[in-house]
Design a protein around this motif. Sequence first.
Motif, mmCIF file in Angstrom:
data_model
loop_
_atom_site.group_PDB
_atom_site.id
_atom_site.type_symbol
_atom_site.label_atom_id
_atom_site.label_comp_id
_atom_site.label_asym_id
_atom_site.label_seq_id
_atom_site.Cartn_x
_atom_site.Cartn_y
_atom_site.Cartn_z
ATOM 1 N N SER A 29 0.685 -1.017 0.622
ATOM 2 C CA SER A 29 0.095 -0.164 -0.100
ATOM 3 C C SER A 29 1.136 1.363 0.069
ATOM 4 O O SER A 29 0.828 1.998 -0.854
ATOM 5 C CB SER A 29 -0.888 -0.009 1.184
ATOM 6 N N TYR A 30 2.078 1.508 0.778
ATOM 7 C CA TYR A 30 3.032 2.202 0.832
ATOM 8 C C TYR A 30 3.348 2.570 -0.604
ATOM 9 O O TYR A 30 4.312 3.549 -1.143
ATOM 10 C CB TYR A 30 4.071 2.389 2.188
ATOM 11 N N CYS A 31 3.962 1.378 -1.245
ATOM 12 C CA CYS A 31 4.849 1.606 -2.367
ATOM 13 C C CYS A 31 5.143 0.322 -2.390
ATOM 14 O O CYS A 31 5.386 -0.518 -2.153
ATOM 15 C CB CYS A 31 6.120 2.424 -2.008
ATOM 16 N N PRO A 32 4.006 0.178 -4.134
ATOM 17 C CA PRO A 32 4.511 -1.456 -4.314
ATOM 18 C C PRO A 32 6.010 -2.329 -4.759
ATOM 19 O O PRO A 32 6.432 -3.135 -4.698
ATOM 20 C CB PRO A 32 3.786 -1.645 -5.762
ATOM 21 N N ARG A 33 7.108 -0.959 -5.218
ATOM 22 C CA ARG A 33 8.682 -1.507 -5.282
ATOM 23 C C ARG A 33 8.927 -1.602 -3.757
ATOM 24 O O ARG A 33 9.507 -3.126 -4.138
ATOM 25 C CB ARG A 33 9.103 -0.733 -5.968
ATOM 26 N N GLN A 34 8.312 -0.836 -2.550
ATOM 27 C CA GLN A 34 9.236 -1.257 -1.466
ATOM 28 C C GLN A 34 8.921 -3.048 -1.336
ATOM 29 O O GLN A 34 9.648 -4.385 -1.020
ATOM 30 C CB GLN A 34 8.521 -0.438 -1.046
ATOM 31 N N ALA A 180 10.287 2.495 -9.307
ATOM 32 C CA ALA A 180 10.478 3.643 -7.771
ATOM 33 C C ALA A 180 9.457 4.119 -8.176
ATOM 34 O O ALA A 180 8.705 5.003 -10.085
ATOM 35 C CB ALA A 180 11.884 3.810 -7.988
ATOM 36 N N ILE A 181 8.506 4.775 -7.498
ATOM 37 C CA ILE A 181 7.789 5.776 -7.030
ATOM 38 C C ILE A 181 8.518 7.734 -7.751
ATOM 39 O O ILE A 181 8.471 8.185 -7.695
ATOM 40 C CB ILE A 181 7.006 5.610 -6.006
ATOM 41 N N ASP A 182 9.586 7.959 -6.665
ATOM 42 C CA ASP A 182 10.534 8.435 -6.421
ATOM 43 C C ASP A 182 9.603 10.019 -6.570
ATOM 44 O O ASP A 182 9.833 10.943 -7.140
ATOM 45 C CB ASP A 182 11.345 8.733 -7.828
ATOM 46 N N ASP A 183 9.460 9.617 -5.168
ATOM 47 C CA ASP A 183 8.300 10.813 -4.550
ATOM 48 C C ASP A 183 8.837 10.912 -2.534
ATOM 49 O O ASP A 183 9.772 10.803 -2.643
ATOM 50 C CB ASP A 183 7.037 10.879 -5.076
ATOM 51 N N LEU A 191 14.870 1.231 2.582
ATOM 52 C CA LEU A 191 15.096 0.965 1.167
ATOM 53 C C LEU A 191 16.146 1.866 0.405
ATOM 54 O O LEU A 191 16.477 1.264 -0.601
ATOM 55 C CB LEU A 191 14.801 0.137 0.432
ATOM 56 N N ILE A 192 16.169 3.008 0.761
ATOM 57 C CA ILE A 192 16.272 3.785 -0.536
ATOM 58 C C ILE A 192 17.079 4.043 -1.094
ATOM 59 O O ILE A 192 17.702 3.741 -2.176
ATOM 60 C CB ILE A 192 16.001 5.754 0.587
ATOM 61 N N HIS A 193 18.364 3.294 -0.135
ATOM 62 C CA HIS A 193 19.718 3.319 -0.884
ATOM 63 C C HIS A 193 19.871 1.706 -1.631
ATOM 64 O O HIS A 193 20.727 1.721 -2.249
ATOM 65 C CB HIS A 193 20.914 3.148 0.509
ATOM 66 N N ALA A 194 18.569 1.002 -1.461
ATOM 67 C CA ALA A 194 19.057 -0.519 -1.729
ATOM 68 C C ALA A 194 18.442 0.125 -2.699
ATOM 69 O O ALA A 194 18.225 -0.834 -4.345
ATOM 70 C CB ALA A 194 18.252 -1.501 -1.004
ATOM 71 N N CYS A 195 16.883 0.562 -3.002
ATOM 72 C CA CYS A 195 16.754 1.210 -4.335
ATOM 73 C C CYS A 195 16.982 1.997 -5.526
ATOM 74 O O CYS A 195 16.776 2.314 -6.643
ATOM 75 C CB CYS A 195 14.663 1.535 -3.792
ATOM 76 N N LEU A 196 17.933 2.967 -4.820
ATOM 77 C CA LEU A 196 18.071 4.045 -5.804
ATOM 78 C C LEU A 196 16.944 4.692 -6.016
ATOM 79 O O LEU A 196 17.410 4.733 -8.234
ATOM 80 C CB LEU A 196 19.254 3.096 -6.209
HETATM 81 S S1 SF4 Z 1 12.879 4.716 -1.836
HETATM 82 FE FE1 SF4 Z 1 12.324 2.783 -3.318
HETATM 83 S S2 SF4 Z 1 10.685 1.447 -2.041
HETATM 84 FE FE2 SF4 Z 1 11.068 2.983 -0.674
HETATM 85 S S3 SF4 Z 1 9.229 3.842 -1.454
HETATM 86 FE FE3 SF4 Z 1 10.868 5.143 -2.745
HETATM 87 S S4 SF4 Z 1 10.407 3.478 -4.851
HETATM 88 FE FE4 SF4 Z 1 9.078 2.447 -3.081
#
Ligand code: SF4
Length: 224
Positions: A29-34, A180-183, A191-196
């Motif tokens: 719900s927060y972020c499908p990529r997370q 990534a949603i990047d917002d 997970l920001i460092h793993a996700c970039l």
């Molecule tokens: S850093 Fe990556 S996983 Fe975390 S909210 Fe942003 S897009 Fe989603």
Amino acid sequence: MSPWSGNVTLPWHEPTLPDVPISAIEHFSYCPRQCALIHVEQTFEENVYTVRGRLAHQRVDSGETENRPDVQTLRNLSLWSERFGLRGRSDLVELHPGRPPFPVEYKVGRRRPPHADLQLCAQALCLEEMLDVEISEGAIYSHAERRRYLIAIDQELRQQTLGIVKEIREQLRRQVLPPAIDDERCPPCSLIHACLPQVAAQPHRLRGMQGALFRPLTPLNQDA
Ligand code: SF4
């Protein structure tokens, strides 16, 4: 009256498809990529928010049973639903005399609907099936706000929850990592460092970096 009133159809979960961890619901719900990073790629990183959350959950997760004169509390209870293909744990379930079980989800931060509400609803769906009861409400406790929010487990929330469960199951089945949603959700994400996200949200930049990553090295004796 059944909480599933109206023309709602409730198919049974297909057992060959993956079960959905209840915790994944809030992540998705927060972020499908997370959600995919955690539940498909098994990525986990600590930040200040996860450490605070872990400390705040230590007592809640202890599994101890507490008896107050008017209520019994069960902590860290295993939950599952064969019907909806769910599994997980509850932070707390209160048992009040003569009333259905009352699930409570603890959050270290402020309540950010609908994420935790969906997770709470999934817990209620499991309890309903496990104990053959109907649950009409539960609560979110916000540690940051020192406040308990009463949440109605109504038909709209149930449908919303099952919709997300379906999307997560598809993500687990396909093993895909969404863009990534990047917002504004990214800076507090552990997970920001793993996700970039700033790189992953720009496919042309990512392709350029991938090209450089796999470029063959110059042989050592080429210039000799
Ligand atoms: S850093 Fe990556 S996983 Fe975390 S909210 Fe942003 S897009 Fe989603």
